[in-house]
Design an enzyme around this catalytic site. Sequence first.
Site, PDB file in Angstrom:
ATOM      1  N   SER A 535      30.488 -73.062   6.491  1.00  0.00           N
ATOM      2  CA  SER A 535      30.505 -71.538   6.372  1.00  0.00           C
ATOM      3  C   SER A 535      29.898 -70.781   5.055  1.00  0.00           C
ATOM      4  CB  SER A 535      30.752 -70.158   7.210  1.00  0.00           C
ATOM      5  OG  SER A 535      30.433 -69.797   7.822  1.00  0.00           O
ATOM      6  N   HIS A 648      26.092 -72.958  14.379  1.00  0.00           N
ATOM      7  CA  HIS A 648      26.903 -72.479  13.648  1.00  0.00           C
ATOM      8  C   HIS A 648      28.794 -73.019  14.361  1.00  0.00           C
ATOM      9  CE1 HIS A 648      28.018 -71.281   9.819  1.00  0.00           C
ATOM     10  NE2 HIS A 648      28.516 -70.158  10.016  1.00  0.00           N
TER      11      HIS A 648
END
Length: 675
Positions: A535, A648
């Site tokens: 991320s 994610h």
Amino acid sequence: MSDSQFSTTKRCITAEDLYRLHWVSDPAIHPISGEIAYVEQYINKERTDYNSGIWLLSSDGASALPFTYGPKDETPVWSPDGSQLAFLRTTDGKRQVWIIPERGGEARQLTYVENNVRSLAWSPNGTCISFVAKTAENPSSPISDEGTQEAQLKGRVVNRTKAKSDGYGLWDDTRDHLYVTDVTSRHTVQLTSGAYDVAEPVWSPDAQRILFVARIAEHSKEDTDLRELNDLFTITPAISNDDAAAPLKLTHSELHIESAAYSPDGSTIAFYGHDRHAKGATQTRLYTVPSSGGKAVCVSETLDAHLGNAGMSDMRSHLHIGPPRFSADGQSLYTLVTREGNVHVYQFALDGTFKILTQGEREIYQFELTTDEQHIIAASTDVTLPGDLFRIAVHSGTEVRLTRVNDSLLDEIEISVPECFWTEVEDGRRVQGWIMKPAGFKEGVSYPAILEIHGGPHAMYSNSFFHEFQLLAAQGYTVIYTNPGGSRGYGQSFTNVVLRDYGGRDYTDLLSAVYEAIRQFPFIDPEKLGVTGGSYGGFMTNWIVGHTDRFRAAVTQRSISNWLSMYGVSDIGYSFTEDEVGGNPWEDCELLWRQSPLAYVQQINTPLLILHGEQDLRCPIEQGEQLFTALRRLGKPTQFVRFPASSHELSRKGHPQLRVERLQRITNWFAQHEL
């Protein structure tokens, strides 16, 4: 210290040990007996999914028995008199409220709404349960079945800015709305409706109102997806849909509010929130407001810290922390606080004075108070423990460990215990970091090192267990991890460092920490360094290899490479890019490109492995695709791995087999490049 911190009788941890880990969460204390219901999650025998059941633990931890058998039970909540336990059970892909008697027996399904239930709360008199469930925004347009051929052959109309959400997918024309069900008759009433979402509902002590958080438009043309602030509302429970009243707004749209609770006498509401003066970097604080509405007052003004848990771990993802807890006399509040690598329970008096109730190098990720407020039941992790329940005395601090869900695995494997170090950086700040020695460590031997970079960036590496870090240590690496500028846990000005300066002081903080680790720990081979992160950590990995050749190999995960495209394709791209980088593509194109790692792709010489989930809507896979295509076009050493059906959250709650494959690919890449 001896030549080795590891015994010779234990084995090294493996990626496949993930299949044996158990995770403890959601303690719920029986209001009379003090017994503790909690959730234990684990990976099923086929290694294809996660199962969870509710266990019942004696208050002293002497006995623990399975109370429900799942396979997907969660969120236990005792009735006010303790006679029943409500919980969420998923069957045939649908999550509903179920109830089981206090002493066990047959559980019965309470709710039968069309879509998944997200939360639940008993009314104080025990007659009703409120919950939130997805609901068609326009009742005349029922939710489509995306699995049917007819649905697949229809165009999808998008008419809102936030049209997708990581982990949930594309918006399906539903909103989260509030319901109430009579426990005896199972009669269910929908209390809210419209173009807004309800979150964190809680009953008033007299059971006459339900409090919730929402963004409700002030006028028909307002786009609430672009509104940065929200409000507290209350609504009166109704016995029929025709009796449902409009919500009553209590606050003045001055704060971003996260969750709230009533004082025991119902006169005051406490909540977590912040004023967004530093945009998304703003620390969450503790507020109170009269239950009739009015001006909010900050209770935690004197403490420069983030209220709540900003700790990072690959052992869990987005666990529900809940609102602040009032004391029985209504004069103080209990809350988690994130500070310098630890998360502890604090008690705030309403005048702002506070005291720290728990101690030690640890991260408490959830907690509850016993009825007499003499003990805290804490779900806690530390660097050697994935997570267990503890009973901690409020006044003395003495504690008893109540569960030992991973002892059989931990008894087999070597654990590398991190050592903390601090780095003085140019602007006078101190950056906290840790190093983990490799398995079989011996004095006088040099070892390669890997820098791990956390996501966020407004999060914090804490004194918690990391399977990935332990695996790298088991493979013979020194692991370096640190909280650079932008991290939470070190005050508001420290968190602000990264704003509009991605790749600036955060970049120099990370390199300074690596150089300081090399200076303090001479067994680190300065010529054999690797770097990885996910991320924001993936962004920073990309940035690092585009600005220095100091690292021999790198692995970038669910990363950001191009802010210009990130703006329009991420589920939070438009707000995040404006808040963090400081612009948008049509007004600040040059700024966004200058801050994009892709702009420096010609300077990347470090072999780069790109890992990305195909269903990642937070940092969409096109970010990895752009970087990979450019590197291949330039003939740079790279490899791209796409993980199917992965969001994610792959590293924390993704498909178990893909989580293991991900870990194996990371270690193999570093080994392949002679680290």
